[in-house]
Design an enzyme around this catalytic site. Structure first.
Site, PDB file in Angstrom:
ATOM      1  CB  CYS A  66      -9.810  -4.075  -6.271  1.00  0.00           C
ATOM      2  SG  CYS A  66      -8.885  -2.683  -6.934  1.00  0.00           S
TER       3      CYS A  66
ATOM      4  CB  CYS B  88      -5.268   0.033  -0.810  1.00  0.00           C
ATOM      5  SG  CYS B  88      -4.408  -0.815  -2.162  1.00  0.00           S
TER       6      CYS B  88
HETATM    7  N1  DGL Z   1      -5.671  -3.418  -4.370  1.00  0.00           N
HETATM    8  C1  DGL Z   1      -6.361  -2.301  -4.866  1.00  0.00           C
HETATM    9  C2  DGL Z   1      -7.254  -1.615  -3.860  1.00  0.00           C
HETATM   10  O1  DGL Z   1      -7.733  -2.225  -2.949  1.00  0.00           O
HETATM   11  C3  DGL Z   1      -5.736  -1.350  -5.820  1.00  0.00           C
HETATM   12  C4  DGL Z   1      -4.281  -1.265  -6.017  1.00  0.00           C
HETATM   13  C5  DGL Z   1      -3.902  -0.572  -7.320  1.00  0.00           C
HETATM   14  O2  DGL Z   1      -3.855  -1.261  -8.319  1.00  0.00           O
HETATM   15  O3  DGL Z   1      -3.653   0.634  -7.301  1.00  0.00           O
HETATM   16  O4  DGL Z   1      -7.521  -0.449  -3.980  1.00  0.00           O
END
Ligand code: DGL
Length: 266
Positions: free
Chosen positions: A72, A182
């Site tokens: 993440c 993301c």
């Molecule tokens: N999947 C996450 C990232 O790579 C974040 C998504 C979220 O919860 O806003 O930033």
């Protein structure tokens, strides 16, 4: 003995990194923790994300894992420094693959798309200051894509319209690549491919993250051995609850199937 490697994300975005790990490290066993009670992270405060990440780390370290991959970009931006100070196991963070994109496309511009926390965070700005002396990087926060992904809405009219509106201000003539900053954004490669010029290639940080995991774990990795594809290769958790119901397991399966088809899109 520490057996499993943990992958942590606010939601199902991190499955895109796990999906690659299952191919590159087929003999390893994993825990996948999606913080479904608190997703999305990217539109919350950095302090909230820090607290959610710390709770996930407490849980995962109590499962005696041998490393935690923060799959993440948002949690990495908001919390990885603090997690490294608080926990002594190997922690592999994730940043938008800006350096890779600048190297692959040495004369063109690149667009980084990510959540608001990642786009506005110091970590990304420091990365750009370090590697982009020619100012070839443009940034765009796309907060709504995370919610679309969580509810399995990928190539709908609403998604397409949202992306077209967000891209309207850009002239992509000199752009060579789009960085998926993301992990939830990997689900949208087909619709992005339809909208963006075919010259703009996708760059993401999944393989770089797994290479760093391999580097950090060194001899603690299982290189060969028994057949891996058993049902228990991945234990899934939604927040701290084990995922056992078939409707939830099917939802995960659908996401992994979509990632299979997204992987082929360049
Ligand atoms: N999947 C996450 C990232 O790579 C974040 C998504 C979220 O919860 O806003 O930033």
């Amino acid at each position: 003995m520490k057996i499993r490697i943990a992958f942590f994300d606010s939601g199902i975005g991190g499955l895109s990194v796990l999906h690659r790990a299952l191919k590159i490290l087929p003999h390893e066993k994993f825990i996948f923790f999606a913080d479904e009670d608190h997703v999305p992270y990217g539109t919350k405060s950095r302090e909230e994300v820090l607290n959610f990440t710390d709770s996930a780390f407490k849980f995962l370290t109590s499962r005696n894992v041998k490393a935690i991959v923060v799959a993440c970009n948002t949690a990495t931006s908001a919390a990885v420094r603090e997690m490294r100070a608080r926990y002594s196991i190997p922690i592999i963070g994730m940043e938008p693959a800006v350096k890779k994109a600048l190297e692959l496309f040495p004369r063109q511009k690149i667009l980084v798309i990510a959540t608001p926390i990642t786009i506005h965070g110091d970590k990304l700005h420091q990365l750009i200051d370090r590697y982009d002396s020619e100012h070839r990087t443009e940034l765009l926060a796309l907060p709504k894509l995370v919610d679309f992904a969580e509810r399995q809405e990928f190539a709908s009219i609403a998604v397409k319209k949202y992306l077209e509106d967000q891209f309207a201000a850009f002239n992509f003539e000199n752009f060579g690549a789009i960085v998926l900053g993301c992990t939830h954004f990997n689900y949208f490669k087909d619709v992005l491919r339809e909208i963006l010029p075919s010259r703009m290639k996708f760059v993401d940080g999944s393989d770089g993250t797994i290479n760093e995991l391999i580097r950090q774990l060194g001899t603690n990795l299982i290189i060969g051995g028994s057949d891996s594809n058993s049902d228990s290769q991945v234990e899934f958790y939604f927040s701290e609850r084990p995922v056992v119901e078939s409707k939830d397991l099917n939802r995960i399966k659908k996401f992994l199937e979509r990632l299979d088809s997204m992987e082929k899109i360049e």
